[in-house]
Design a protein around this motif. Structure first.
Motif, PDB file in Angstrom:
ATOM      1  N   ALA A 337      72.161 -44.147 -52.930  1.00  0.00           N
ATOM      2  CA  ALA A 337      70.930 -44.506 -52.435  1.00  0.00           C
ATOM      3  C   ALA A 337      69.690 -44.759 -53.156  1.00  0.00           C
ATOM      4  N   ASP A 338      68.452 -44.918 -52.928  1.00  0.00           N
ATOM      5  CA  ASP A 338      67.296 -45.243 -53.815  1.00  0.00           C
ATOM      6  C   ASP A 338      67.224 -44.065 -55.094  1.00  0.00           C
ATOM      7  N   GLN A 339      66.737 -44.359 -56.084  1.00  0.00           N
ATOM      8  CA  GLN A 339      66.675 -43.353 -57.261  1.00  0.00           C
ATOM      9  C   GLN A 339      65.839 -42.368 -57.038  1.00  0.00           C
ATOM     10  N   ASP A 340      64.785 -42.470 -56.208  1.00  0.00           N
ATOM     11  CA  ASP A 340      63.802 -41.288 -55.583  1.00  0.00           C
ATOM     12  C   ASP A 340      64.873 -40.280 -55.036  1.00  0.00           C
ATOM     13  N   SER A 341      65.740 -40.637 -53.956  1.00  0.00           N
ATOM     14  CA  SER A 341      66.330 -39.858 -53.353  1.00  0.00           C
ATOM     15  C   SER A 341      67.356 -39.251 -54.137  1.00  0.00           C
ATOM     16  N   ILE A 342      67.872 -39.769 -55.215  1.00  0.00           N
ATOM     17  CA  ILE A 342      68.901 -39.307 -56.145  1.00  0.00           C
ATOM     18  C   ILE A 342      68.130 -38.181 -56.747  1.00  0.00           C
ATOM     19  N   ALA A 343      67.012 -38.504 -57.454  1.00  0.00           N
ATOM     20  CA  ALA A 343      66.163 -37.542 -57.957  1.00  0.00           C
ATOM     21  C   ALA A 343      65.929 -36.326 -57.257  1.00  0.00           C
ATOM     22  N   THR A 344      65.425 -36.594 -56.189  1.00  0.00           N
ATOM     23  CA  THR A 344      65.456 -35.232 -55.291  1.00  0.00           C
ATOM     24  C   THR A 344      66.591 -34.329 -55.066  1.00  0.00           C
ATOM     25  N   ALA A 345      67.847 -34.982 -54.840  1.00  0.00           N
ATOM     26  CA  ALA A 345      68.924 -34.296 -54.703  1.00  0.00           C
ATOM     27  C   ALA A 345      69.506 -33.491 -56.143  1.00  0.00           C
ATOM     28  N   VAL A 346      69.048 -34.075 -57.184  1.00  0.00           N
ATOM     29  CA  VAL A 346      69.211 -33.485 -58.640  1.00  0.00           C
ATOM     30  C   VAL A 346      68.346 -32.495 -58.829  1.00  0.00           C
ATOM     31  N   ARG A 347      67.229 -32.310 -58.287  1.00  0.00           N
ATOM     32  CA  ARG A 347      66.388 -31.492 -58.709  1.00  0.00           C
ATOM     33  C   ARG A 347      66.715 -30.488 -57.755  1.00  0.00           C
ATOM     34  N   ASP A 348      67.050 -30.493 -56.499  1.00  0.00           N
ATOM     35  CA  ASP A 348      67.347 -29.444 -55.677  1.00  0.00           C
ATOM     36  C   ASP A 348      68.568 -28.812 -55.935  1.00  0.00           C
ATOM     37  N   CYS A 349      69.754 -29.501 -56.592  1.00  0.00           N
ATOM     38  CA  CYS A 349      70.881 -28.799 -56.984  1.00  0.00           C
ATOM     39  C   CYS A 349      70.598 -27.851 -58.146  1.00  0.00           C
ATOM     40  N   ILE A 350      69.901 -28.414 -59.232  1.00  0.00           N
ATOM     41  CA  ILE A 350      69.500 -27.683 -60.376  1.00  0.00           C
ATOM     42  C   ILE A 350      68.672 -26.461 -60.064  1.00  0.00           C
ATOM     43  N   ALA A 351      67.586 -26.379 -59.112  1.00  0.00           N
ATOM     44  CA  ALA A 351      66.826 -25.326 -58.887  1.00  0.00           C
ATOM     45  C   ALA A 351      67.632 -24.232 -58.243  1.00  0.00           C
ATOM     46  N   LYS A 352      68.627 -24.676 -57.335  1.00  0.00           N
ATOM     47  CA  LYS A 352      69.475 -23.721 -56.691  1.00  0.00           C
ATOM     48  C   LYS A 352      70.382 -23.300 -57.264  1.00  0.00           C
ATOM     49  N   ALA A 353      71.089 -23.843 -58.225  1.00  0.00           N
ATOM     50  CA  ALA A 353      72.025 -23.448 -59.033  1.00  0.00           C
ATOM     51  C   ALA A 353      71.474 -22.283 -60.151  1.00  0.00           C
ATOM     52  N   GLY A 354      70.391 -22.170 -60.447  1.00  0.00           N
ATOM     53  CA  GLY A 354      69.678 -21.506 -61.480  1.00  0.00           C
ATOM     54  C   GLY A 354      70.118 -21.746 -62.834  1.00  0.00           C
ATOM     55  N   PRO A 355      69.540 -20.913 -63.780  1.00  0.00           N
ATOM     56  CA  PRO A 355      69.243 -21.227 -65.135  1.00  0.00           C
ATOM     57  C   PRO A 355      70.376 -20.801 -66.004  1.00  0.00           C
ATOM     58  N   ARG A 356      71.578 -20.486 -65.281  1.00  0.00           N
ATOM     59  CA  ARG A 356      72.822 -19.886 -66.201  1.00  0.00           C
ATOM     60  C   ARG A 356      74.052 -20.392 -65.579  1.00  0.00           C
ATOM     61  N   GLY A 357      75.121 -21.047 -66.113  1.00  0.00           N
ATOM     62  CA  GLY A 357      76.151 -20.946 -65.424  1.00  0.00           C
ATOM     63  C   GLY A 357      76.397 -22.206 -64.474  1.00  0.00           C
ATOM     64  N   HIS A 358      75.746 -23.283 -64.819  1.00  0.00           N
ATOM     65  CA  HIS A 358      75.666 -24.514 -64.166  1.00  0.00           C
ATOM     66  C   HIS A 358      76.129 -25.876 -64.475  1.00  0.00           C
ATOM     67  N   ILE A 359      77.096 -26.631 -64.097  1.00  0.00           N
ATOM     68  CA  ILE A 359      77.597 -27.673 -64.753  1.00  0.00           C
ATOM     69  C   ILE A 359      77.059 -28.789 -63.638  1.00  0.00           C
ATOM     70  N   LEU A 360      76.263 -29.734 -63.890  1.00  0.00           N
ATOM     71  CA  LEU A 360      75.981 -30.624 -62.673  1.00  0.00           C
ATOM     72  C   LEU A 360      77.004 -31.687 -62.752  1.00  0.00           C
ATOM     73  N   ASN A 361      77.339 -31.928 -61.586  1.00  0.00           N
ATOM     74  CA  ASN A 361      78.586 -33.003 -61.251  1.00  0.00           C
ATOM     75  C   ASN A 361      78.310 -33.484 -59.757  1.00  0.00           C
ATOM     76  N   LEU A 362      79.097 -34.243 -59.564  1.00  0.00           N
ATOM     77  CA  LEU A 362      79.407 -34.823 -57.974  1.00  0.00           C
ATOM     78  C   LEU A 362      80.182 -33.527 -57.258  1.00  0.00           C
ATOM     79  N   GLY A 363      80.059 -33.573 -56.063  1.00  0.00           N
ATOM     80  CA  GLY A 363      80.977 -32.857 -55.256  1.00  0.00           C
ATOM     81  C   GLY A 363      82.422 -33.326 -55.111  1.00  0.00           C
ATOM     82  N   HIS A 364      82.691 -34.592 -55.650  1.00  0.00           N
ATOM     83  CA  HIS A 364      83.986 -35.241 -55.783  1.00  0.00           C
ATOM     84  C   HIS A 364      83.669 -36.236 -56.740  1.00  0.00           C
ATOM     85  N   GLY A 365      84.754 -37.367 -56.854  1.00  0.00           N
ATOM     86  CA  GLY A 365      84.722 -38.383 -57.776  1.00  0.00           C
ATOM     87  C   GLY A 365      83.927 -39.313 -57.609  1.00  0.00           C
TER      88      GLY A 365
END
Length: 393
Positions: A337-365
């Protein structure tokens, strides 16, 4: 402050490097000097290791499954010179070079060994070939108790390239990222060993659950013990985290998974924790939305989430299971997708995962054809993100 941390990381890496030659001379003995070297080397652990342990970190570490592979031009050029996948994944220098390609391009927080979950099979007495069109082929699938009894203990000499590559990667990365090893779960390996190739339905092994459970149990037990040995070998060689792929565990109903995958995963996790209690274990099963509570009960430190789960929902469900760390879970297609959409997805994932115990990754390869500039963008997003920013957004 940053200079001080970097200096400590470099000193820790140098300490491990200095000790590693001594350790390699006696790789199967755990001695007091060995323990002192390991403790000294891990005085300052990489960001990813600390996040996997649930420690407080400023930002989520980021790496990607299949971050070394065909989407990268550098990999495609190398593959032209070395067209055999077995050669690329079983030659020490090529393993190191390929593993480091994304490190040189993107500086991820984790550098994973370039290998395959089937790599240890020949060392168990199960030869296989890779067909460019069909994938892995096992000429003599294991479907009798006689064949199971002929399987051998893992011959680590046949896997020397794995240990050598991990040791080299620790030296090359030099404490600036975590070095990851990985293995396949007994159930997932058994799907190949029994079916003889990749499968979409798993009819033979699923039928064996009901028609010949003693045979299946014997095979899974043998695989569990040997993959535990393989995991510990990778750690002794330099892996700072181990990812356990139960890739086809999600093909089982939850109650069937409890019987035919979970106990054998637990065997591996218990062995790792007995021999290397400070090394985090990540457990990932594709299509595991109905299994994540069960995954957490295996004793794994980190639960890998695929993209079909909402991160907030997964966190809420896992809260009841001791709140383990999580990894994931951006949809791999998002990187097209476009990079604005990627940025939105990344921010959403980080915010929902919370500040401890999260390793950012894809859901598959990472998918073939993924634009390299979008992979770079996601890594840049991770480096620039802090938990305060994610919550504020």
């Amino acid at each position: 402050m940053l200079g001080s941390i970097a200096g400590e990381s470099i000193r820790a890496s140098v300490a491990w490097h200095d000790c590693s030659s001594k350790i390699r001379q006696r790789p199967f003995r755990v001695t007091a000097p060995h323990l002192r070297c390991r403790a000294q080397a891990q005085a300052v652990e990489p960001l990813m290791v600390r996040a996997a342990k649930g420690q407080e970190v400023e930002r989520p570490p980021c790496w990607m499954m299949r971050q070394a592979g065909r989407y990268q031009q550098a990999y495609r050029e190398l593959a032209k010179k070395h067209p055999s996948f077995r050669e690329r994944s079983e030659t020490t220098d090529l393993i190191v070079e390929i593993s480091l390609q994304p490190w040189k391009s993107f500086r991820p927080d984790g550098v994973i060994l370039f290998s395959d979950i089937l790599t240890p099979l020949p060392a168990l007495g199960v030869p296989f070939e890779i067909d460019d069109a069909k994938g892995p082929i096992i000429a003599e699938p294991v479907r009798s108790m006689e064949q199971v009894t002929r399987l051998q203990p893992l011959d680590l000499q046949q896997l020397h390239f794995v240990g050598e590559a991990l040791t080299s990667l620790r030296q090359e990365v030099n404490g600036q990222a975590a070095v990851l090893g990985f293995v396949g779960s007994p159930w997932t390996l058994a799907t190949y060993v029994i079916e003889g190739s990749s499968s979409g339905l798993y009819k033979t092994i699923k039928t064996m659950i009901h028609g010949n459970p003693d045979l299946l149990s014997a095979l899974l037990s043998h695989l569990a013990e040997q993959i535990a040995t393989y995991s510990c070998y990778q750690i002794r060689s330099g892996a700072q985290c181990i990812q356990l792929f139960d890739s086809w565990g999600g093909q089982l109903p939850p109650q069937v998974w409890d019987r035919w995958s979970r106990p054998y995963i637990e065997t591996i996790v218990k062995r790792i924790k007995a021999e290397h209690p400070d090394v985090p274990v990540t457990l990932y099963a594709n299509g595991s939305g109905g299994l994540i509570e069960r995954l957490a009960r295996t004793g794994a430190d980190v639960i890998g989430l695929d993209w079909t789960l909402d991160m907030a929902d997964a966190r809420a469900r896992l809260q009841k299971e001791g709140n383990p760390a999580v990894q994931g879970n951006i949809d791999p297609v998002m990187l097209f997708a476009d990079q604005d959409s990627i940025a939105t997805a990344v921010r959403d994932c980080i915010a929902k995962a919370g500040p401890r115990g999260h390793i950012l990754n894809l859901g598959h390869g990472v998918l073939v054809g993924t634009p390299e500039e979008n992979v770079a963008f996601m890594f840049d997003m991770a480096r620039k993100s802090t938990y305060k920013q994610a919550v504020a957004a």
